[in-house]
Design an enzyme around this catalytic site. Structure first.
Site, PDB file in Angstrom:
ATOM      1  N   LYS A  14       0.833  -1.218   0.000  1.00 40.78           N
ATOM      2  CA  LYS A  14       0.000   0.000   0.000  1.00 40.78           C
ATOM      3  C   LYS A  14       0.863   1.262   0.000  1.00 40.78           C
ATOM      4  O   LYS A  14       0.591   2.212  -0.740  1.00 40.78           O
ATOM      5  CB  LYS A  14      -0.928   0.005   1.220  1.00 40.78           C
ATOM      6  CG  LYS A  14      -1.901  -1.161   1.280  1.00 40.78           C
ATOM      7  CD  LYS A  14      -2.884  -1.031   2.433  1.00 40.78           C
ATOM      8  CE  LYS A  14      -2.212  -1.045   3.806  1.00 40.78           C
ATOM      9  NZ  LYS A  14      -1.513  -2.325   4.090  1.00 40.78           N
ATOM     10  N   ARG A  88     -10.201   1.149   9.511  1.00 37.47           N
ATOM     11  CA  ARG A  88      -9.892  -0.243   9.797  1.00 37.47           C
ATOM     12  C   ARG A  88     -11.121  -1.023  10.265  1.00 37.47           C
ATOM     13  O   ARG A  88     -11.095  -2.250  10.310  1.00 37.47           O
ATOM     14  CB  ARG A  88      -8.795  -0.354  10.867  1.00 37.47           C
ATOM     15  CG  ARG A  88      -7.430   0.175  10.442  1.00 37.47           C
ATOM     16  CD  ARG A  88      -6.419   0.033  11.558  1.00 37.47           C
ATOM     17  NE  ARG A  88      -5.130   0.632  11.240  1.00 37.47           N
ATOM     18  CZ  ARG A  88      -4.134   0.006  10.630  1.00 37.47           C
ATOM     19  NH1 ARG A  88      -4.288  -1.259  10.280  1.00 37.47           N
ATOM     20  NH2 ARG A  88      -2.993   0.608  10.385  1.00 37.47           N
ATOM     21  N   ARG A 127      12.901 -10.466   3.022  1.00 38.78           N
ATOM     22  CA  ARG A 127      13.442  -9.163   2.614  1.00 38.78           C
ATOM     23  C   ARG A 127      14.402  -8.591   3.660  1.00 38.78           C
ATOM     24  O   ARG A 127      14.271  -8.832   4.852  1.00 38.78           O
ATOM     25  CB  ARG A 127      12.312  -8.176   2.322  1.00 38.78           C
ATOM     26  CG  ARG A 127      11.543  -7.687   3.518  1.00 38.78           C
ATOM     27  CD  ARG A 127      10.403  -6.763   3.088  1.00 38.78           C
ATOM     28  NE  ARG A 127       9.622  -6.306   4.242  1.00 38.78           N
ATOM     29  CZ  ARG A 127       8.526  -5.573   4.154  1.00 38.78           C
ATOM     30  NH1 ARG A 127       8.073  -5.215   2.958  1.00 38.78           N
ATOM     31  NH2 ARG A 127       7.869  -5.212   5.238  1.00 38.78           N
ATOM     32  N   ARG A 161      13.935  -6.148   9.448  1.00 45.95           N
ATOM     33  CA  ARG A 161      13.038  -5.618  10.470  1.00 45.95           C
ATOM     34  C   ARG A 161      12.720  -6.707  11.491  1.00 45.95           C
ATOM     35  O   ARG A 161      12.526  -7.872  11.138  1.00 45.95           O
ATOM     36  CB  ARG A 161      11.728  -5.143   9.833  1.00 45.95           C
ATOM     37  CG  ARG A 161      11.800  -3.761   9.277  1.00 45.95           C
ATOM     38  CD  ARG A 161      10.505  -3.330   8.632  1.00 45.95           C
ATOM     39  NE  ARG A 161       9.318  -3.606   9.455  1.00 45.95           N
ATOM     40  CZ  ARG A 161       8.099  -3.151   9.159  1.00 45.95           C
ATOM     41  NH1 ARG A 161       7.928  -2.421   8.073  1.00 45.95           N
ATOM     42  NH2 ARG A 161       7.079  -3.420   9.928  1.00 45.95           N
ATOM     43  N   ARG A 172       0.003 -10.460  12.632  1.00 45.78           N
ATOM     44  CA  ARG A 172      -0.489  -9.208  12.037  1.00 45.78           C
ATOM     45  C   ARG A 172      -1.545  -9.482  10.970  1.00 45.78           C
ATOM     46  O   ARG A 172      -2.529  -8.735  10.852  1.00 45.78           O
ATOM     47  CB  ARG A 172       0.686  -8.435  11.436  1.00 45.78           C
ATOM     48  CG  ARG A 172       1.603  -7.820  12.511  1.00 45.78           C
ATOM     49  CD  ARG A 172       3.030  -7.611  12.006  1.00 45.78           C
ATOM     50  NE  ARG A 172       3.126  -6.713  10.893  1.00 45.78           N
ATOM     51  CZ  ARG A 172       4.161  -6.669  10.057  1.00 45.78           C
ATOM     52  NH1 ARG A 172       5.178  -7.509  10.205  1.00 45.78           N
ATOM     53  NH2 ARG A 172       4.193  -5.798   9.063  1.00 45.78           N
TER      54      ARG A 172
END
Length: 218
Positions: A14, A88, A127, A161, A172
Site C-alpha cells: 500500500k 480499519r 526481505r 526488520r 499481524r
C-alpha cells in the site's frame, strides 16, 4: 477530485503504491501513522491531545484520528486524498463517510490489494535492507551480488526488520482479517470496491490502480 482508500494486509504494498500516486498524480497520502507522528510534535491543541494519549501508552481514539483527517481536508488542497491505514473498522468507515459528506466530498474508489498469505509470508520474511542507503533486497528474488554486501553502496550494514518474521507476520495478518475484512463487504455493497492482485509487479499493480482511478474520475 477522487478520494480513494487502499485496503490490504501488512506487506501488500500500500505504501509503495501510495507514494507513486503522490508522485505521479499529485494526490495527498493520509497515513494514520504519519499524521499521528506529525501531530505529536506540531504544538497544536489536537497535537497536544495526541501526545498525551501516546505518552500514556494508550490507543488513539477514532475521534482524534477523524479530527486529524478533518484538519487535512480543511488545510490541504489536492486533486484527491489517499486514505492509508484508515478506516480499519466499520465504525471508522461510517465516520469517514460522514466526514467527507460534511466537506462536500465523496469516495471515488476503494482498492482492495489482495494477496496469497503464503506468498506474502515468503516475500516479507525474505526481505532485508541496507542500513546505510536504504536499498531493498530479498533472499530469493533479489539477493545481493556478493553475500553480505550492498550492491548500491558497498556497505555491509544489512538489516532485517524485527517484525519481518513468520510468527509476527501471521499474527499481524490475523489481526488485519479480523478487524478489516468486513470493510470489503461494506464497500462492495456501496459499489466502490475494486480488487487487484497485489503480488504482481509494482508496475503492473500501479497500472491496475490507474485504471480504477481513471474510471472513477469519469
Amino acid at each position: 477530485m477522487t478520494n480513494i482508500i487502499l485496503l490490504g494486509p501488512p506487506g501488500a504494498g500500500k505504501g509503495t503504491q501510495a507514494h507513486k500516486l503522490v508522485a505521479e498524480r499529485g494526490m495527498v497520502q493520509l497515513s494514520t501513522g504519519d499524521m499521528l507522528r506529525e501531530a505529536r510534535t506540531s504544538g497544536t491543541e489536537m497535537g497536544k491531545r495526541v501526545a498525551e494519549v501516546m505518552d500514556r501508552g494508550q490507543l488513539v481514539t477514532d475521534e482524534i484520528v477523524i479530527g486529524l483527517i478533518e484538519e487535512k481536508l480543511d488545510t490541504v488542497k489536492a486533486p484527491g486524498f489517499i486514505f492509508d491505514g484508515f478506516p480499519r473498522t466499520l465504525k471508522q468507515a461510517d465516520a469517514l463517510g460522514a466526514l467527507l459528506e460534511r466537506h462536500g466530498q465523496t469516495l471515488g474508489a476503494v482498492i482492495e490489494m489482495k494477496v496469497d498469505d503464503e506468498a506474502l509470508v515468503s516475500r516479507i520474511t525474505g526481505r532485508f535492507t541496507c542500513g546505510d542507503c536504504g536499498a531493498v533486497y530479498h533472499d530469493v528474488t533479489h539477493p545481493t551480488k556478493v553475500a553480505g554486501v550492498c550492491d548500491a553502496c558497498g556497505s555491509t550494514n544489512l538489516k532485517r526488520r524485527a517484525d519481518d518474521n513468520e510468527v509476527s507476520l501471521r499474527t499481524r495478518l490475523m489481526e488485519y482479517y479480523k478487524k478489516t475484512s468486513p470493510l470489503v463487504g461494506y464497500y462492495y455493497h456501496a459499489h466502490l470496491l475494486s480488487s487487484i492482485d497485489a503480488l504482481a509487479s509494482v508496475e503492473t499493480v500501479a497500472d491496475e490502480i490507474a485504471k480504477v482511478l481513471d474510471k472513477a474520475g469519469k
